[in-house]
Design an enzyme around this catalytic site. Structure first.
Site, short mmCIF file in Angstrom:
data_model
loop_
_atom_site.label_atom_id
_atom_site.label_comp_id
_atom_site.label_asym_id
_atom_site.label_seq_id
_atom_site.Cartn_x
_atom_site.Cartn_y
_atom_site.Cartn_z
N ASP A 1 0.84 -1.21 0.00
CA ASP A 1 0.00 0.00 0.00
C ASP A 1 0.87 1.25 0.00
O ASP A 1 1.92 1.29 -0.64
CB ASP A 1 -0.92 -0.04 1.23
CG ASP A 1 -2.28 0.61 0.96
OD1 ASP A 1 -2.34 1.84 0.96
OD2 ASP A 1 -3.26 -0.12 0.77
N ASP B 1 -1.08 1.77 18.35
CA ASP B 1 -1.86 0.54 18.30
C ASP B 1 -1.38 -0.45 17.24
O ASP B 1 -2.05 -1.45 16.99
CB ASP B 1 -3.34 0.86 18.08
CG ASP B 1 -4.27 -0.10 18.83
OD1 ASP B 1 -3.76 -0.90 19.62
OD2 ASP B 1 -5.49 -0.04 18.60
N HIS C 1 -3.66 5.66 4.00
CA HIS C 1 -4.42 4.51 3.52
C HIS C 1 -3.83 3.20 4.02
O HIS C 1 -4.55 2.33 4.53
CB HIS C 1 -4.46 4.54 1.99
CG HIS C 1 -5.43 3.58 1.37
ND1 HIS C 1 -5.08 2.29 1.03
CD2 HIS C 1 -6.73 3.73 1.01
CE1 HIS C 1 -6.12 1.69 0.49
NE2 HIS C 1 -7.14 2.53 0.47
N ASN D 1 -4.96 -4.60 24.50
CA ASN D 1 -3.81 -3.86 25.06
C ASN D 1 -4.26 -2.55 25.71
O ASN D 1 -3.43 -1.70 26.01
CB ASN D 1 -2.78 -3.56 23.96
CG ASN D 1 -3.32 -2.63 22.87
OD1 ASN D 1 -4.53 -2.49 22.71
ND2 ASN D 1 -2.42 -2.00 22.14
N ALA E 1 -7.93 -7.73 -8.62
CA ALA E 1 -9.04 -8.53 -8.10
C ALA E 1 -9.43 -9.64 -9.06
O ALA E 1 -9.93 -10.70 -8.63
CB ALA E 1 -10.25 -7.63 -7.84
N SER F 1 -11.36 -1.32 0.40
CA SER F 1 -10.02 -1.28 1.00
C SER F 1 -10.06 -1.70 2.47
O SER F 1 -9.10 -2.27 2.98
CB SER F 1 -9.45 0.14 0.93
OG SER F 1 -8.94 0.43 -0.34
#
Length: 518
Positions: free
Chosen positions: A266, A275, A292, A306, A400, A454
């Site tokens: 990406d 995180d 993105h 967490n 795809a 996405s």
């Protein structure tokens, strides 16, 4: 539309009018006029544009010249009709020829966002100064050097780290750099050399599947029981839909065979985000000015339980390690070659799953992407790709539509196909996952909710990572069949496939159900 050729045509026709004006004709002016007119025509013909733009331009150039010449004659009280009438006809024909080109340009700009968009032209969707050349496995670039020299072009290996022993297709790819006006002719000349050249194709433009920010953020859920202590878990309806709570309970007491690697191909990943840093593994695509890739990484493998941010399927970061491979620039754009390179790199680095939330309009997928994905598949990688956001058919969207890829469409909170999502049921491995109002990471320790296939794609990639962590020998065929068998039938399953059920899929892996699908 006006160009240098228009100026040349105006000068040429004006000289002709001047030569014809008055009682004393000036025939010597006709020779430079004809020479300049030939230059104008040649400039249009060798502009590198398509047939319609060239035809429209020729009529425009001629019409402009005739119009100005006729106006000059009218001012001189000469006979202007012999110029003005052809001028009107030429400009009319120019407008007729230009309509399809203008329509294609307008629709091409919106092609990734609307269902009715026409295909963009080759010039719009490819790098103008380069293309991809594939030689045969027994051929060498020196054998086409004379052709390259004739057109003033140069070539360099596209994937220099790949040897013939690794892959005889990818090892023989070259990037050929040439003047944009000569590109088409050079490609045809190379294709004619069938003894040495297997393929020559444009390096088409590829972009991150457009994601739409959700105003006001996602709705908060009333969870009967919080299975993880991540404070934003109640804003993640997608995990609730896919039974992630049950999955988390199952994973608490499970030790994975090993952490599986999910490669995000990406715009990069903000590896310092609070995180994702515990789930992030050393890899080349660090940093993300676009956002993105970071969002996709959070969906696929944010640290879970967490007490920070969001949750994913990745319980306590023990099951999935995220790696980042930057195929797209900060503006979200790349090319078939940069995507193929990232897939190759991720495969060579031992990825278990490759997540591709990117693509382009390509009913016939770029061969370089096909070869790169085949390379990944034969090396045991599971490849997942977004269906696209054009509300149309994913068979027209690459990667795809490449065989072997698990293609992911998006569903909303009611488990219906999201209004923007492409349909994927016409492909061999269709599946659906939540893709509306998906809360995930934003660079700089921030969070944002986005819509898009996405977002649905890393849901599936992250789940496959957990499945591989429990059974590293799980093949791509077995993994897809488990997702399909354990998935939930939604109202639109006939167009987008079943929606993944994370808990059921992992339960099937633990029960060795995969053995029955071999």
């Amino acid at each position: 539309m006006f160009a240098f050729s228009t100026v040349l045509a105006v000068v040429a026709v004006f000289l002709i009018a001047w030569a014809m004006e008055g009682r004393t004709r000036k025939p010597l002016l006709a020779l430079p006029a004809l020479f300049i007119l030939a230059m104008a025509i040649g400039t249009r013909l060798f502009s590198g544009e398509g047939v319609l733009p060239v035809v429209a331009g020729l009529f425009l150039d001629l019409g402009a010249g005739l119009l100005i010449a006729g106006s000059y004659l009218k001012l001189r009280n000469a006979e202007p009709r012999r110029f003005l009438l052809p001028a009107a006809l030429s400009l009319f024909l120019a407008s007729i020829a230009y309509i399809p080109t203008a329509t294609q340009q307008i629709l091409g700009r919106t092609g990734s966002d609307t269902a009715t968009a026409a295909a963009p032209s080759d010039a719009q969707r490819a790098a103008p100064d380069r293309f991809l050349l594939e030689l045969g496995p027994d051929d060498h670039i020196s054998e086409v050097a004379s052709i390259l020299d004739r057109y003033g072009a140069r070539a360099e290996r596209a994937f220099p780290t790949v040897t013939l022993e690794d892959d005889e297709d990818l090892a023989q790819y070259y990037l050929v750099f040439s003047a944009p006006k000569r590109r088409s002719a050079l490609m045809e000349a190379l294709r004619a050399d069938r003894e040495n050249v297997d393929n020559a194709e444009l390096d088409i433009y590829v972009e991150a599947i457009p994601a739409i920010e959700v105003r006001g953020g996602p709705p908060e859920l009333e969870l009967a029981r919080a299975h993880a202590n991540d404070p934003r878990l109640n804003q993640q309806w997608g995990l609730e839909r896919t039974n992630a709570g049950e999955l988390h309970d199952r994973l608490r007491s499970v030790t994975p065979e090993r952490a599986a690697v999910v490669a995000i191909v990406d715009t990069g990943v903000d590896e310092k985000h609070e995180d994702i840093r515990d789930s992030f593994d050393e890899s080349p695509g660090t940093g993300d000015r676009n956002g993105h890739g970071t969002h996709c990484a959070g969906v696929a493998g944010a640290a879970t339980n967490n007490a920070v941010g969001i949750a994913s399927y990745n319980w306590e970061s023990r099951f999935v390690k995220i790696r980042s491979y930057k195929a797209l620039a900060d503006n979200g754009g790349g090319s078939a070659e940069t995507v193929a390179q990232a897939i190759i790199d991720a495969t060579r680095d031992g990825a278990d799953v490759i997540s591709l939330s990117l693509g382009s309009w390509s009913p016939v997928p770029p061969k370089v992407e096909v070869d790169a994905i085949e390379y990944a598949l034969k090396n045991g990688v599971i490849v997942v790709a977004a269906a696209g956001n054009a509300a149309s058919d994913a068979r027209e969207h690459a990667p795809a539509n490449i065989d072997g890829v698990i293609t992911v469409s998006a569903v909303d909170q009611s488990n219906r196909r999201a209004s923007f999502s492409n349909r994927n049921a016409g492909l061999k491995r269709p599946i659906a996952a939540p893709g509306v109002g998906i809360l995930s990471l934003k660079p700089g320790n921030q969070y944002v909710a986005l819509n898009g296939t996405s977002m649905a794609t890393p849901h599936v990639a992250g789940l496959l990572g957990v499945m591989r962590a429990l059974n590293p020998d799980l093949s791509a065929d077995e993994a897809y069949e488990l997702l399909r068998r354990t998935g939930e039938d939604g109202p639109d399953a006939s167009s987008v496939g079943r929606t993944v059920d994370a808990a059921a899929a992992v339960e099937a892996v633990q029960a060795n159900v995969f053995a029955s699908v071999r």
